[in-house]
Motif scaffolding. Sequence first.
Motif, PDB file in Angstrom:
ATOM      1  N   MET A  55     -58.291  33.436   9.066  1.00  0.00           N
ATOM      2  CA  MET A  55     -59.735  33.244   9.190  1.00  0.00           C
ATOM      3  C   MET A  55     -60.366  34.176  10.221  1.00  0.00           C
ATOM      4  N   ARG A  56     -59.580  34.728  11.106  1.00  0.00           N
ATOM      5  CA  ARG A  56     -60.126  35.670  12.090  1.00  0.00           C
ATOM      6  C   ARG A  56     -60.774  36.876  11.426  1.00  0.00           C
ATOM      7  N   VAL A  57     -60.246  37.258  10.267  1.00  0.00           N
ATOM      8  CA  VAL A  57     -60.794  38.446   9.599  1.00  0.00           C
ATOM      9  C   VAL A  57     -61.592  38.109   8.348  1.00  0.00           C
ATOM     10  N   LEU A  58     -61.628  36.824   7.966  1.00  0.00           N
ATOM     11  CA  LEU A  58     -62.315  36.441   6.737  1.00  0.00           C
ATOM     12  C   LEU A  58     -63.707  35.886   6.973  1.00  0.00           C
ATOM     13  N   ARG A  59     -64.017  35.524   8.210  1.00  0.00           N
ATOM     14  CA  ARG A  59     -65.360  35.024   8.491  1.00  0.00           C
ATOM     15  C   ARG A  59     -66.377  36.165   8.359  1.00  0.00           C
ATOM     16  N   ASP A  60     -67.516  35.832   7.832  1.00  0.00           N
ATOM     17  CA  ASP A  60     -68.637  36.774   7.767  1.00  0.00           C
ATOM     18  C   ASP A  60     -68.372  37.998   6.895  1.00  0.00           C
ATOM     19  N   ILE A  61     -67.579  37.818   5.812  1.00  0.00           N
ATOM     20  CA  ILE A  61     -67.406  38.933   4.868  1.00  0.00           C
ATOM     21  C   ILE A  61     -68.047  38.610   3.526  1.00  0.00           C
ATOM     22  N   GLY A  62     -68.810  37.513   3.493  1.00  0.00           N
ATOM     23  CA  GLY A  62     -69.572  37.216   2.292  1.00  0.00           C
ATOM     24  C   GLY A  62     -68.945  36.223   1.342  1.00  0.00           C
ATOM     25  N   LEU A  63     -67.744  35.733   1.638  1.00  0.00           N
ATOM     26  CA  LEU A  63     -67.140  34.731   0.772  1.00  0.00           C
ATOM     27  C   LEU A  63     -67.698  33.358   1.103  1.00  0.00           C
ATOM     28  N   PRO A  64     -67.894  32.495   0.105  1.00  0.00           N
ATOM     29  CA  PRO A  64     -68.413  31.155   0.376  1.00  0.00           C
ATOM     30  C   PRO A  64     -67.339  30.261   0.981  1.00  0.00           C
ATOM     31  N   GLU A  65     -67.765  29.171   1.611  1.00  0.00           N
ATOM     32  CA  GLU A  65     -66.808  28.241   2.208  1.00  0.00           C
ATOM     33  C   GLU A  65     -65.911  27.606   1.162  1.00  0.00           C
ATOM     34  N   SER A  66     -66.347  27.588  -0.084  1.00  0.00           N
ATOM     35  CA  SER A  66     -65.533  27.014  -1.153  1.00  0.00           C
ATOM     36  C   SER A  66     -64.425  27.948  -1.623  1.00  0.00           C
ATOM     37  N   ALA A  67     -64.454  29.213  -1.197  1.00  0.00           N
ATOM     38  CA  ALA A  67     -63.416  30.162  -1.591  1.00  0.00           C
ATOM     39  C   ALA A  67     -62.058  29.694  -1.101  1.00  0.00           C
ATOM     40  N   VAL A  68     -61.027  29.955  -1.883  1.00  0.00           N
ATOM     41  CA  VAL A  68     -59.686  29.442  -1.597  1.00  0.00           C
ATOM     42  C   VAL A  68     -58.865  30.467  -0.827  1.00  0.00           C
ATOM     43  N   LEU A  69     -58.138  29.963   0.154  1.00  0.00           N
ATOM     44  CA  LEU A  69     -57.217  30.768   0.958  1.00  0.00           C
ATOM     45  C   LEU A  69     -55.808  30.214   0.802  1.00  0.00           C
ATOM     46  N   ILE A  70     -54.949  30.986   0.159  1.00  0.00           N
ATOM     47  CA  ILE A  70     -53.517  30.675   0.077  1.00  0.00           C
ATOM     48  C   ILE A  70     -52.868  31.321   1.286  1.00  0.00           C
ATOM     49  N   SER A  71     -52.335  30.512   2.190  1.00  0.00           N
ATOM     50  CA  SER A  71     -51.797  31.044   3.451  1.00  0.00           C
ATOM     51  C   SER A  71     -50.315  30.736   3.594  1.00  0.00           C
ATOM     52  N   SER A  72     -49.726  31.318   4.634  1.00  0.00           N
ATOM     53  CA  SER A  72     -48.301  31.129   4.926  1.00  0.00           C
ATOM     54  C   SER A  72     -47.447  31.352   3.678  1.00  0.00           C
ATOM     55  N   ASN A  73     -47.782  32.414   2.949  1.00  0.00           N
ATOM     56  CA  ASN A  73     -47.028  32.822   1.760  1.00  0.00           C
ATOM     57  C   ASN A  73     -46.920  31.728   0.711  1.00  0.00           C
ATOM     58  N   GLY A  74     -47.969  30.895   0.627  1.00  0.00           N
ATOM     59  CA  GLY A  74     -48.018  29.912  -0.457  1.00  0.00           C
ATOM     60  C   GLY A  74     -47.667  28.499  -0.060  1.00  0.00           C
ATOM     61  N   THR A  75     -47.324  28.259   1.198  1.00  0.00           N
ATOM     62  CA  THR A  75     -46.969  26.893   1.590  1.00  0.00           C
ATOM     63  C   THR A  75     -48.192  26.035   1.872  1.00  0.00           C
ATOM     64  N   VAL A  76     -49.344  26.650   2.157  1.00  0.00           N
ATOM     65  CA  VAL A  76     -50.574  25.906   2.437  1.00  0.00           C
ATOM     66  C   VAL A  76     -51.719  26.536   1.650  1.00  0.00           C
TER      67      VAL A  76
END
Length: 319
Positions: A55-76
């Motif tokens: 999220m440090r680099v994803l804030r304020d790049i135009g994606l909505p809060e509903s956009a999905v983030l698959i993190s930790s190589n798919g565990t979360v």
Amino acid sequence: MPHAAPIRLIAIDIDGTLLSHEGRVGAPNQAALALARSLGVEVVIATGRRHCYAMRVLRDIGLPESAVLISSNGTVVRNLSSQLIERTHMSPEATALLCNHLAGFRNALVITFDKVGPDGEDARGALVVEELAEIHASIERWVTANELYIVHVNPIENALKNDAPIQAMLVGTMDRMAQAEALLVSHPGVAAVGETLSGGLISLNRTAYPERDLSILDILPAGCSKGAALLRLAASRGIQPSEIMAIGDNWNDLSMLEVVGHPVLMGNAPEDLKTLARQHGWRIGLPHTESGVAEAIESALTSALTPKSHETTQPTLVG
């Protein structure tokens, strides 16, 4: 008849893919994400970073809060507002294997816990190490950026008594990590990179940076990968694998590149991964230093804006 865009979802890696060499999402890539969304194409981020760090680099790049983030190589899987969608923990058997089987590599081991709060920020203790000197020498910038979340626990087993991790990682030189990988794969409960093991305990992912003599070996709960998480998400949307584009640059992206209809490997990928891409007929795009994500997305989706020469109606956009 109207031309319909064949892509309904685009999954994009972060490091070495979406980010420029300066560690930011540049204007061309931001514009390409906006283009995709304007055509009704869902944009999903799929990264080896944990949620907070991504999220440090994803804030304020135009994606909505509903956009999905698959993190930790798919565990979360969460959305950008930090709402949890799914999470997989390592089993007690897997963590016991991890600690008992890596005696010679414990000074290169980081264990990750999911401690994300409602604001998307991690709590201290999200990262646990037994020793830090070797890790610091390998990935100094990462350690500095994450020092608020790192705690030292010796022996590291004590950190596992009351909480289950979501993943672990080993970091070091290419040769040393190759030795660690060989040691892990020698155990019957460990699935090698790119493999699925029935009844296994641990799956492995690898991220290699040959020019830096650096390799990161991610140790995940069995069956976890970017690709597996992406397919579950797509199925929940009624989206077929053939309707997905995936863009990545390294071996931990292999699982999603293998399962989608539109795989794109970045031009800065390791040469051995490029060789594999050519064998599979995957597209190899521009490097991240040349806004390769923007070029790949615009090339794939521009046809949705331009009717074929014999068409007189406006194109049908995916939505």
